[in-house]
Design an enzyme around this catalytic site. Structure first.
Site, PDB file in Angstrom:
ATOM      1  CE  LYS A 135      -3.375   6.095  -1.627  1.00  0.00           C
ATOM      2  NZ  LYS A 135      -4.275   6.958  -2.398  1.00  0.00           N
ATOM      3  CE1 TYR A 151      -3.494   2.721   0.350  1.00  0.00           C
ATOM      4  CE2 TYR A 151      -2.294   3.405   2.320  1.00  0.00           C
ATOM      5  CZ  TYR A 151      -3.264   3.649   1.360  1.00  0.00           C
ATOM      6  OH  TYR A 151      -3.992   4.811   1.380  1.00  0.00           O
TER       7      TYR A 151
HETATM    8  P1  NDP Z   1     -13.492   4.456   1.302  1.00  0.00           P
HETATM    9  O1  NDP Z   1     -13.323   2.985   1.306  1.00  0.00           O
HETATM   10  O2  NDP Z   1     -14.542   5.065   2.155  1.00  0.00           O
HETATM   11  O3  NDP Z   1     -13.691   4.975  -0.180  1.00  0.00           O
HETATM   12  C1  NDP Z   1     -12.951   4.450  -1.247  1.00  0.00           C
HETATM   13  C2  NDP Z   1     -13.619   4.871  -2.544  1.00  0.00           C
HETATM   14  O4  NDP Z   1     -12.821   4.403  -3.644  1.00  0.00           O
HETATM   15  C3  NDP Z   1     -15.001   4.259  -2.685  1.00  0.00           C
HETATM   16  O5  NDP Z   1     -15.879   5.230  -3.172  1.00  0.00           O
HETATM   17  C4  NDP Z   1     -14.807   3.145  -3.706  1.00  0.00           C
HETATM   18  O6  NDP Z   1     -15.986   3.017  -4.494  1.00  0.00           O
HETATM   19  C5  NDP Z   1     -13.681   3.740  -4.560  1.00  0.00           C
HETATM   20  N1  NDP Z   1     -12.964   2.709  -5.292  1.00  0.00           N
HETATM   21  C6  NDP Z   1     -12.208   1.690  -4.811  1.00  0.00           C
HETATM   22  N2  NDP Z   1     -11.751   0.941  -5.820  1.00  0.00           N
HETATM   23  C7  NDP Z   1     -12.242   1.477  -6.962  1.00  0.00           C
HETATM   24  C8  NDP Z   1     -12.145   1.145  -8.334  1.00  0.00           C
HETATM   25  N3  NDP Z   1     -11.441   0.080  -8.757  1.00  0.00           N
HETATM   26  N4  NDP Z   1     -12.767   1.921  -9.247  1.00  0.00           N
HETATM   27  C9  NDP Z   1     -13.487   2.991  -8.846  1.00  0.00           C
HETATM   28  N5  NDP Z   1     -13.642   3.363  -7.565  1.00  0.00           N
HETATM   29  C10 NDP Z   1     -13.003   2.606  -6.637  1.00  0.00           C
HETATM   30  O7  NDP Z   1     -12.043   5.034   1.712  1.00  0.00           O
HETATM   31  P2  NDP Z   1     -11.477   6.533   1.754  1.00  0.00           P
HETATM   32  O8  NDP Z   1     -12.504   7.535   1.454  1.00  0.00           O
HETATM   33  O9  NDP Z   1     -10.721   6.649   3.015  1.00  0.00           O
HETATM   34  O10 NDP Z   1     -10.405   6.458   0.574  1.00  0.00           O
HETATM   35  C11 NDP Z   1     -10.341   7.398  -0.472  1.00  0.00           C
HETATM   36  C12 NDP Z   1      -8.890   7.657  -0.823  1.00  0.00           C
HETATM   37  O11 NDP Z   1      -8.235   8.234   0.304  1.00  0.00           O
HETATM   38  C13 NDP Z   1      -8.079   6.421  -1.198  1.00  0.00           C
HETATM   39  O12 NDP Z   1      -7.260   6.732  -2.291  1.00  0.00           O
HETATM   40  C14 NDP Z   1      -7.225   6.181   0.048  1.00  0.00           C
HETATM   41  O13 NDP Z   1      -6.039   5.506  -0.253  1.00  0.00           O
HETATM   42  C15 NDP Z   1      -6.991   7.597   0.508  1.00  0.00           C
HETATM   43  N6  NDP Z   1      -6.582   7.788   1.884  1.00  0.00           N
HETATM   44  C16 NDP Z   1      -7.376   7.342   2.915  1.00  0.00           C
HETATM   45  C17 NDP Z   1      -6.984   7.530   4.219  1.00  0.00           C
HETATM   46  C18 NDP Z   1      -7.756   7.009   5.382  1.00  0.00           C
HETATM   47  O14 NDP Z   1      -7.171   6.882   6.493  1.00  0.00           O
HETATM   48  N7  NDP Z   1      -9.033   6.712   5.239  1.00  0.00           N
HETATM   49  C19 NDP Z   1      -5.751   8.287   4.531  1.00  0.00           C
HETATM   50  C20 NDP Z   1      -4.992   8.680   3.382  1.00  0.00           C
HETATM   51  C21 NDP Z   1      -5.426   8.472   2.112  1.00  0.00           C
HETATM   52  P3  NDP Z   1     -16.609   1.620  -5.001  1.00  0.00           P
HETATM   53  O15 NDP Z   1     -16.260   0.572  -3.983  1.00  0.00           O
HETATM   54  O16 NDP Z   1     -18.070   1.919  -5.094  1.00  0.00           O
HETATM   55  O17 NDP Z   1     -15.965   1.411  -6.327  1.00  0.00           O
HETATM   56  C1  8X3 Z   2      -4.197   5.728   4.715  1.00  0.00           C
HETATM   57  C2  8X3 Z   2      -3.461   6.149   5.936  1.00  0.00           C
HETATM   58  O1  8X3 Z   2      -1.706   5.469   7.625  1.00  0.00           O
HETATM   59  O2  8X3 Z   2      -3.354   3.780   6.992  1.00  0.00           O
HETATM   60  O3  8X3 Z   2      -3.520   6.053   3.567  1.00  0.00           O
HETATM   61  O4  8X3 Z   2      -1.618   4.395   5.479  1.00  0.00           O
HETATM   62  S1  8X3 Z   2      -2.471   4.895   6.513  1.00  0.00           S
END
Ligand code: NDP
Ligand code: 8X3
Length: 256
Positions: free
Chosen positions: A161, A157
């Site tokens: 990133k 992961y």
């Molecule tokens: P969620 O799981 O709540 O949301 C993830 C979203 O990504 C969903 O809407 C899902 O939609 C979509 N998704 C996943 N795979 C696909 C795909 N193959 N095609 C299209 N859409 C896809 O997590 P977050 O909101 O937390 O995550 C959003 C972003 O933020 C990610 O890139 C994550 O890495 C990043 N992030 C999150 C952090 C955290 O701690 N939560 C911290 C740092 C970064 P669906 O399943 O309907 O396709």
């Molecule tokens: C999501 C935050 O710390 O789980 O990107 O990698 S962490």
């Protein structure tokens, strides 16, 4: 009047978490929203809500960003009035698994690499040429602290990133001489479905991630993305790194 009014904003992964909050924050500013994810029923529900609350104009479509053919076909099929994308928010992404690398699952790795790296590239490759041609546009990637640090069991992961970080920097440089801006918002711990997905639906493990911490919310990130997008055109925010106050690095988290 908001500078974002009537801008066309394309959000990938808008069905949940950060993407969904971004949709609400931009809708409030009067932006037109292109909402994509695999779960179209959730997008439709969101679109109804945003219409009701803000009178938002939306177009939802089912998209798996990891499938190149689908990205091209779906974006090609957009109605004419939705083709000129002003702001692309590359948010779709996920973590799968939390294992030592030598004990990890190849299927999990493929899903993360295909979504977080290749999916972001496929969408960007399709959308950015139009921005260059029209002489305006903004790409905002959702990176992560995992793109700046590596933590135990984070291996692949974190690698995806770190790739997003490199792609963001590369794109920004390659767009030198155009008015197209490139930014990244890199959060630490945000409470969304992220950990539930990472642990393959194990709610106990997912809840433990946020135990005793006041984590960031999806709205906190949407607020930052909105700010990045709303700067005057001469201003390009390169990156914002955000932590909950209780977190100081991937490895330094204070729990009550
Ligand atoms: P969620 O799981 O709540 O949301 C993830 C979203 O990504 C969903 O809407 C899902 O939609 C979509 N998704 C996943 N795979 C696909 C795909 N193959 N095609 C299209 N859409 C896809 O997590 P977050 O909101 O937390 O995550 C959003 C972003 O933020 C990610 O890139 C994550 O890495 C990043 N992030 C999150 C952090 C955290 O701690 N939560 C911290 C740092 C970064 P669906 O399943 O309907 O396709
Ligand atoms: C999501 C935050 O710390 O789980 O990107 O990698 S962490």
């Amino acid at each position: 009047m908001s500078v974002l009014k009537n801008k066309t904003v394309f959000i990938t992964g808008a069905s949940s978490g950060i993407g969904k909050s971004c949709a609400e924050y931009f809708a409030r500013e009067g932006a037109r929203l292109l909402l994509a994810a695999r779960r179209q029923n959730l997008l439709n529900e969101l679109a109804d809500l945003l219409k009701q609350k803000y009178g938002a104009e939306t177009h939802c479509f089912k998209l798996d960003v990891s499938k190149h053919d689908e990205v091209v076909t779906q974006l090609e099929a957009l109605p004419e009035q939705w083709k000129n994308i002003d702001i692309l928010i590359n948010n779709a992404g996920l973590a799968r698994g939390f294992n030592k690398l030598h004990e990890g699952s190849v299927g999990d790795w493929e899903e993360m690499i295909n979504t977080n790296i290749k999916g972001l590239l496929f969408v960007t490759r399709y959308v950015v040429p139009g921005m260059v041609e029209r002489g305006s546009g903004h790409v905002i990637n959702i990176g992560s602290i995992a793109g700046k640090e590596v933590y135990p069991h984070g291996n692949v992961y974190c690698a995806t990133k770190h790739a997003v970080d490199a792609i963001t920097k590369g794109l920004r440089i390659d767009l030198l001489g155009t008015p197209v801006r490139v930014s990244t918002v890199d959060p630490g711990m945000v409470e969304t479905a992220f950990s539930y997905v990472r642990f393959h639906g194990d709610k106990t493990k997912a809840d433990a991630v946020y135990e005793g911490v006041d984590p960031l919310t999806a709205d906190d990130i949407a607020d930052a993305v909105l700010w990045v997008a709303g700067r005057p055109e001469r201003v390009q925010i390169a990156e914002i790194t955000m932590f909950p106050t209780a977190q100081r690095s991937s490895m330094h988290i204070s729990r009550k």
